[in-house]
Design a protein around this motif. Sequence first.
Motif, short mmCIF file in Angstrom:
data_model
loop_
_atom_site.label_atom_id
_atom_site.label_comp_id
_atom_site.label_asym_id
_atom_site.label_seq_id
_atom_site.Cartn_x
_atom_site.Cartn_y
_atom_site.Cartn_z
N ARG A 29 0.82 -1.22 0.00
CA ARG A 29 0.00 0.00 0.00
C ARG A 29 0.85 1.26 0.00
NH1 ARG A 29 -4.02 -1.40 4.89
NH2 ARG A 29 -2.11 -2.42 5.59
N LEU A 30 2.10 1.12 0.42
CA LEU A 30 3.01 2.27 0.40
C LEU A 30 3.40 2.64 -1.03
CD1 LEU A 30 4.62 4.07 2.51
CD2 LEU A 30 6.56 2.59 1.99
N GLY A 31 3.35 1.66 -1.93
CA GLY A 31 3.73 1.92 -3.31
C GLY A 31 5.22 2.08 -3.49
N SER A 32 6.00 1.37 -2.68
CA SER A 32 7.46 1.47 -2.73
C SER A 32 8.06 0.08 -2.82
CB SER A 32 7.99 2.20 -1.49
OG SER A 32 9.39 2.12 -1.40
N ALA A 33 9.21 0.00 -3.48
CA ALA A 33 9.91 -1.28 -3.56
C ALA A 33 10.47 -1.68 -2.20
CB ALA A 33 11.04 -1.19 -4.58
N THR A 34 10.70 -0.70 -1.34
CA THR A 34 11.21 -0.96 0.01
C THR A 34 10.05 -1.13 0.97
OG1 THR A 34 13.17 0.40 -0.41
CG2 THR A 34 12.65 -0.07 1.88
N PRO A 35 9.97 -2.24 1.72
CA PRO A 35 8.91 -2.39 2.72
C PRO A 35 8.93 -1.22 3.69
CG PRO A 35 10.06 -4.47 2.40
CD PRO A 35 10.84 -3.43 1.65
N LYS A 36 7.77 -0.77 4.09
CA LYS A 36 7.66 0.47 4.87
C LYS A 36 8.48 0.43 6.17
CE LYS A 36 3.20 -1.35 6.31
NZ LYS A 36 1.77 -1.30 6.00
N GLN A 37 8.59 -0.76 6.79
CA GLN A 37 9.32 -0.84 8.05
C GLN A 37 10.82 -0.56 7.87
OE1 GLN A 37 7.58 -3.21 6.61
NE2 GLN A 37 8.57 -5.21 6.68
N PHE A 38 11.30 -0.64 6.62
CA PHE A 38 12.71 -0.38 6.35
C PHE A 38 12.93 0.96 5.64
CE2 PHE A 38 12.46 -5.12 6.36
CZ PHE A 38 13.13 -5.30 7.56
N CYS A 39 11.86 1.71 5.41
CA CYS A 39 12.01 3.03 4.81
C CYS A 39 12.69 3.98 5.79
CB CYS A 39 10.64 3.59 4.42
SG CYS A 39 9.92 2.82 2.95
N ALA A 40 13.55 4.84 5.25
CA ALA A 40 14.32 5.76 6.09
C ALA A 40 13.47 6.97 6.47
CB ALA A 40 15.58 6.20 5.38
N VAL A 41 13.51 7.30 7.74
CA VAL A 41 12.89 8.53 8.27
C VAL A 41 13.99 9.27 9.01
CG1 VAL A 41 11.10 9.51 9.72
CG2 VAL A 41 10.66 7.38 8.48
N GLN A 42 14.35 10.45 8.52
CA GLN A 42 15.50 11.18 9.06
C GLN A 42 16.74 10.30 9.02
OE1 GLN A 42 15.92 14.66 11.02
NE2 GLN A 42 14.88 14.68 9.04
N GLY A 43 16.89 9.55 7.92
CA GLY A 43 18.08 8.77 7.69
C GLY A 43 18.14 7.44 8.42
N ARG A 44 17.08 7.08 9.12
CA ARG A 44 17.09 5.87 9.95
C ARG A 44 15.85 5.03 9.66
NH1 ARG A 44 16.41 6.79 16.20
NH2 ARG A 44 15.82 4.71 16.90
#
Length: 420
Positions: A29-44
């Motif tokens: 549902r995020l529409g990203s190749a990267t699973p949301k739990q591994f998406c970077a937020v402020q570099g982390r």
Amino acid sequence: MEPGSGSGGAGPAVTPVAAVLPAGGSGERLGSATPKQFCAVQGRPLVSYTVRAMERISWISNIIVVVSPENIETMKSIIEKYGHERVMIVEGGITRHRSIFNGLKVFAENEFSNRLLQKPEVVIIHDAVRPFVEEDILSKVVMAAKEHGAAGAIRPLVSTVIASAADGCLDHSLERARYRASEMPQAFLFDIIYEAYQQCTDYDLDYGTECLHLALKYCNTNAKLVEGTADLWKVTYKRDLYAAESIIKDNLSQQVCVITYLKEAVAQVGFLLHESLKSQIKVEAISVSPSKNDSHLQDTFSGQCYNFVCVNDKKYAIQESQQLVDMLEKSNIPLLYQVVLISVHLDVSENISFSIGMEELTRMKRFAREVKKKNILVYGLLMQYKDHLLLQETVNSAAALIMALIKDRNPELIGQLLVA
């Protein structure tokens, strides 16, 4: 206290408590190749924030992160990079319930580990993509689970729920005031939720989503519902990542430490900056002598502040910034959160030639690029004034720029010299 942390406390009188974090989603549902739990937020990665939310609570003895097989190495690298402790990685199943069941098995079976972990009295189940969970709500659901066998956080429904008929037209709607949205965290007596998972059917494991329902269906345990806070929402869509980043930035922008050196002009500007900033942010003002050793400044790093303003004259600018960076590294403050360091260059000379300072500007950009690798964002700010009567106006301008840099935390501006 860390950004977003609760008020702390002794915690529930239960020993031990463990947490299982399902983190095996694909992020479709995020529409990203990267699973949301591994998406970077402020570099982390997002999952690191959720792990840290559990890890900082002393009464949670073990944290089980359940990830899909292809992401096990990714999760291992996250744990190593950010220094997470009390964490075990478990291979997930093809559905949410199968992943949670795998996470519970490390306390009762040897299928996923060479050794059994100590079986907890209460186990928390919480989504890895809900990073803003506080100790207060965790304590409440744990205590309620100890009394009732199961408990879960709930929130009022935002929208009315309707049911459609076979022809696609409205069939009926639910009375919104009577219903609640089931949220996380949830907590269970371990023996109850483990027995429920052992008894549930393949259909439950493949199509179910509600852990509280399993406890009711298979163990006749009626969960206590605990009113949760507004920050329990789940990162699901790309817009949620932006919202999460905004919340983290805001949490990091609550306090600034203004460091001035014991020179008359510098001390005066430091005082005026303190006065100008204190209506917008909590300010800790520190005066030090350049001749003091590292331990004198090291004492100022309590781990509660993620923004530092160093007021100095040109002669000491780069050297003192490097000194602060070295001490920040020793403190481990930048390990988990980006730190902002603003070097204020105070210049009161009558004649300014920017060509003379080009070498210093180049050095500062190079220095900032290197320091960024350490999760420290360095900015420069030139306070130039010829008329002392205009000093307050210059300080107010500098304070506005400082607040903008702290709140935005823009890595594209590192190494730039702004002028107040």
